[in-house]
Write a protein that holds these residues in place. Structure first.
Motif, PDB file in Angstrom:
ATOM      1  N   MET A 264       0.829  -1.193   0.000  1.00 47.47           N
ATOM      2  CA  MET A 264       0.000   0.000   0.000  1.00 47.47           C
ATOM      3  C   MET A 264       0.868   1.249   0.000  1.00 47.47           C
ATOM      4  O   MET A 264       1.963   1.241   0.551  1.00 47.47           O
ATOM      5  N   THR A 265       0.385   2.310  -0.615  1.00 52.91           N
ATOM      6  CA  THR A 265       1.100   3.580  -0.586  1.00 52.91           C
ATOM      7  C   THR A 265       0.150   4.683  -0.123  1.00 52.91           C
ATOM      8  O   THR A 265      -1.053   4.643  -0.390  1.00 52.91           O
ATOM      9  N   LEU A 266       0.699   5.642   0.573  1.00 54.26           N
ATOM     10  CA  LEU A 266      -0.039   6.837   0.988  1.00 54.26           C
ATOM     11  C   LEU A 266       0.822   8.047   0.688  1.00 54.26           C
ATOM     12  O   LEU A 266       1.963   8.124   1.153  1.00 54.26           O
ATOM     13  N   THR A 267       0.304   8.968  -0.095  1.00 53.64           N
ATOM     14  CA  THR A 267       0.988  10.219  -0.393  1.00 53.64           C
ATOM     15  C   THR A 267       0.211  11.351   0.257  1.00 53.64           C
ATOM     16  O   THR A 267      -0.974  11.552  -0.029  1.00 53.64           O
ATOM     17  N   HIS A 268       0.874  12.084   1.141  1.00 58.51           N
ATOM     18  CA  HIS A 268       0.211  13.165   1.882  1.00 58.51           C
ATOM     19  C   HIS A 268       0.995  14.460   1.683  1.00 58.51           C
ATOM     20  O   HIS A 268       2.172  14.544   2.023  1.00 58.51           O
ATOM     21  N   TYR A 269       0.329  15.471   1.111  1.00 60.65           N
ATOM     22  CA  TYR A 269       0.957  16.769   0.915  1.00 60.65           C
ATOM     23  C   TYR A 269       0.773  17.618   2.176  1.00 60.65           C
ATOM     24  O   TYR A 269      -0.359  17.900   2.579  1.00 60.65           O
ATOM     25  N   LEU A 270       1.877  17.980   2.781  1.00 65.05           N
ATOM     26  CA  LEU A 270       1.835  18.766   4.013  1.00 65.05           C
ATOM     27  C   LEU A 270       1.430  20.208   3.710  1.00 65.05           C
ATOM     28  O   LEU A 270       1.901  20.809   2.739  1.00 65.05           O
ATOM     29  N   GLN A 271       0.591  20.763   4.565  1.00 64.25           N
ATOM     30  CA  GLN A 271       0.054  22.097   4.328  1.00 64.25           C
ATOM     31  C   GLN A 271       1.008  23.206   4.764  1.00 64.25           C
ATOM     32  O   GLN A 271       0.785  24.379   4.449  1.00 64.25           O
ATOM     33  N   GLY A 272       2.067  22.852   5.472  1.00 62.46           N
ATOM     34  CA  GLY A 272       3.021  23.853   5.933  1.00 62.46           C
ATOM     35  C   GLY A 272       4.064  23.214   6.826  1.00 62.46           C
ATOM     36  O   GLY A 272       4.124  21.987   6.962  1.00 62.46           O
ATOM     37  N   PRO A 273       4.909  24.019   7.458  1.00 65.87           N
ATOM     38  CA  PRO A 273       5.943  23.491   8.350  1.00 65.87           C
ATOM     39  C   PRO A 273       5.327  22.755   9.534  1.00 65.87           C
ATOM     40  O   PRO A 273       4.219  23.070   9.975  1.00 65.87           O
ATOM     41  N   VAL A 274       6.075  21.751  10.039  1.00 65.20           N
ATOM     42  CA  VAL A 274       5.625  20.993  11.207  1.00 65.20           C
ATOM     43  C   VAL A 274       6.750  20.967  12.246  1.00 65.20           C
ATOM     44  O   VAL A 274       7.904  21.267  11.940  1.00 65.20           O
ATOM     45  N   ASP A 275       6.400  20.603  13.454  1.00 64.75           N
ATOM     46  CA  ASP A 275       7.373  20.535  14.534  1.00 64.75           C
ATOM     47  C   ASP A 275       8.316  19.355  14.311  1.00 64.75           C
ATOM     48  O   ASP A 275       7.862  18.224  14.090  1.00 64.75           O
ATOM     49  N   SER A 276       9.614  19.589  14.391  1.00 68.71           N
ATOM     50  CA  SER A 276      10.595  18.549  14.085  1.00 68.71           C
ATOM     51  C   SER A 276      10.541  17.409  15.090  1.00 68.71           C
ATOM     52  O   SER A 276      10.636  16.232  14.715  1.00 68.71           O
ATOM     53  N   VAL A 277      10.389  17.729  16.368  1.00 74.13           N
ATOM     54  CA  VAL A 277      10.359  16.686  17.403  1.00 74.13           C
ATOM     55  C   VAL A 277       9.133  15.796  17.219  1.00 74.13           C
ATOM     56  O   VAL A 277       9.217  14.555  17.279  1.00 74.13           O
ATOM     57  N   GLN A 278       7.992  16.413  16.962  1.00 76.27           N
ATOM     58  CA  GLN A 278       6.771  15.635  16.776  1.00 76.27           C
ATOM     59  C   GLN A 278       6.822  14.794  15.506  1.00 76.27           C
ATOM     60  O   GLN A 278       6.332  13.660  15.474  1.00 76.27           O
ATOM     61  N   PHE A 279       7.428  15.341  14.452  1.00 73.22           N
ATOM     62  CA  PHE A 279       7.520  14.596  13.201  1.00 73.22           C
ATOM     63  C   PHE A 279       8.432  13.382  13.354  1.00 73.22           C
ATOM     64  O   PHE A 279       8.122  12.279  12.888  1.00 73.22           O
TER      65      PHE A 279
END
Length: 357
Positions: A264-279
């Motif tokens: 299976m594949t999932l492609t998700h386009y991020l809407q903006g910057p995210v927190d590095s620790v949480q990512f």
């Protein structure tokens, strides 16, 4: 005259997800560049974007086959892309990097078909094997992914046993024995991060003959009973209730039974910057059945953008400066994981980042 030109050597690069194919590709390109040879690349991705291509220099001519597997759903595009590359760039060499979910025997058939229309010479099938993952799946002894890995190993004319720094000496011997049992003829080279000091084997490869003989008789007999319309040597899996279809039904559903249907594949386009620790925490806590993830991400706590790679519990980030417009995106590849849960986690990351802004 056109026929007086020597055929263009073609190298097929295969191996399961996260084994190190793109790392090896970059080292191969560096070697050929040092030799004064012009290489072109055809990259295949199951997803809708080519992230691995970000790691290859802009000076390398590249064609992308996206949104399907080169061995089936977009196999017909291979000849066209190869011809366009040859006509426009006149490369000395072409490398095809297939998705890790592809069965190499059917790609070999595709290259054979292309050879009817252009002067190409398939020189090698190079399979990159993740040593620890091979041992893990071999010991488990079952599963479609193991079968696919075995077929990729069987079809190789050169085997690169990668990540040996993560194996104990006795495990290295076990992995080499497992490779030799599946493929008695291919040269085996053990590497860390696909580092190779001696490249003479690359130029010495003899043309590969694409035929079902590359697989042992048991595999061919087993697959002869399956219902599909793909090339010889195919390793597609089939449910028990799919064996007795009529000829018309076989024709209609011939490509519903590929060996990588479970992937299976999932492609998700991020809407903006995210927190590095949480990512990074999200990557660490991915479900066991997510084998591979990669993408481009911008963090709220740094102005830089990063190309990230994840494979079997380990992640790596590389600072990049993309040329042109490149979206922040995350692509996940695995078996039977919940897309909905993963999307919810990604959206929570985005929501948290926007709330703090």
């Amino acid at each position: 005259m056109e026929n007086s030109k020597p055929p263009v050597p073609v190298y097929l690069l295969t191996g399961f997800l996260g084994s190190g194919k793109t790392t090896l590709l970059k080292r191969m390109l560096d070697y050929w560049q040092a030799e004064g040879k012009k290489a072109a690349v055809i990259m295949n991705e199951l997803g809708d974007i080519n992230l691995d291509g970000q790691e290859v220099g802009d000076e390398v001519p590249m064609a992308e086959l996206l949104g399907g597997c080169i061995c089936c759903t977009i196999r017909g595009d291979l000849s066209l892309e190869m011809k366009l590359l040859m006509d426009e760039h006149q490369p000395d060499i072409i490398v095809i990097e297939s998705t890790g979910a592809a069965n190499p025997m059917e790609i070999l058939d595709g290259v054979t078909e292309a050879a009817m229309y252009m002067r190409i010479d398939l020189r090698a099938v190079i399979t990159v094997v993740d040593g620890p993952e091979l041992l893990k799946r071999t010991r488990a002894g079952k599963g479609r992914t193991l079968k696919l890995m075995q077929d990729q190993i069987r079809c190789a004319s050169f085997l690169l046993l990668n990540k040996v720094d993560k194996l104990e000496p006795e495990q290295l011997v076990e992995a080499q024995q497992a490779l030799r049992e599946l493929n008695a003829h291919a040269q085996i080279v053990a590497t860390m991060r696909c580092i190779i000091d001696e490249w003479s084997w690359l130029d010495a490869q003899q043309p590969v003959i694409a035929s079902s003989a590359a697989l042992p008789p048991t595999a061919n007999q087993e697959n002869a009973e399956a219902v599909h319309a793909c090339g010889p040597g195919c390793s597609h899996e089939h449910d028990e209730d799919h064996h007795q279809h009529s000829p018309e039904h076989k024709e209609q559903h011939a490509h519903h039974h590929h060996s990588h249907d479970h992937v299976m594949t999932l492609t998700h386009y991020l809407q903006g910057p995210v927190d590095s620790v949480q990512f990074e925490a999200l990557l660490r806590n991915l479900p066991e059945h997510v084998y591979r993830a990669k993408g481009i991400v911008t963090f709220t706590d740094t102005a830089s953008r990063f190309l990230f790679q994840y494979a079997y519990g380990e992640s790596d980030f590389m600072k990049i400066t993309p040329q042109g417009k490149v979206n922040d995106v995350a692509v996940f590849i695995g078996e039977h994981f919940s897309r909905e849960e993963l999307i919810a986690q990604l959206q929570q990351l985005e929501y948290g980042a926007s709330s703090e802004a």
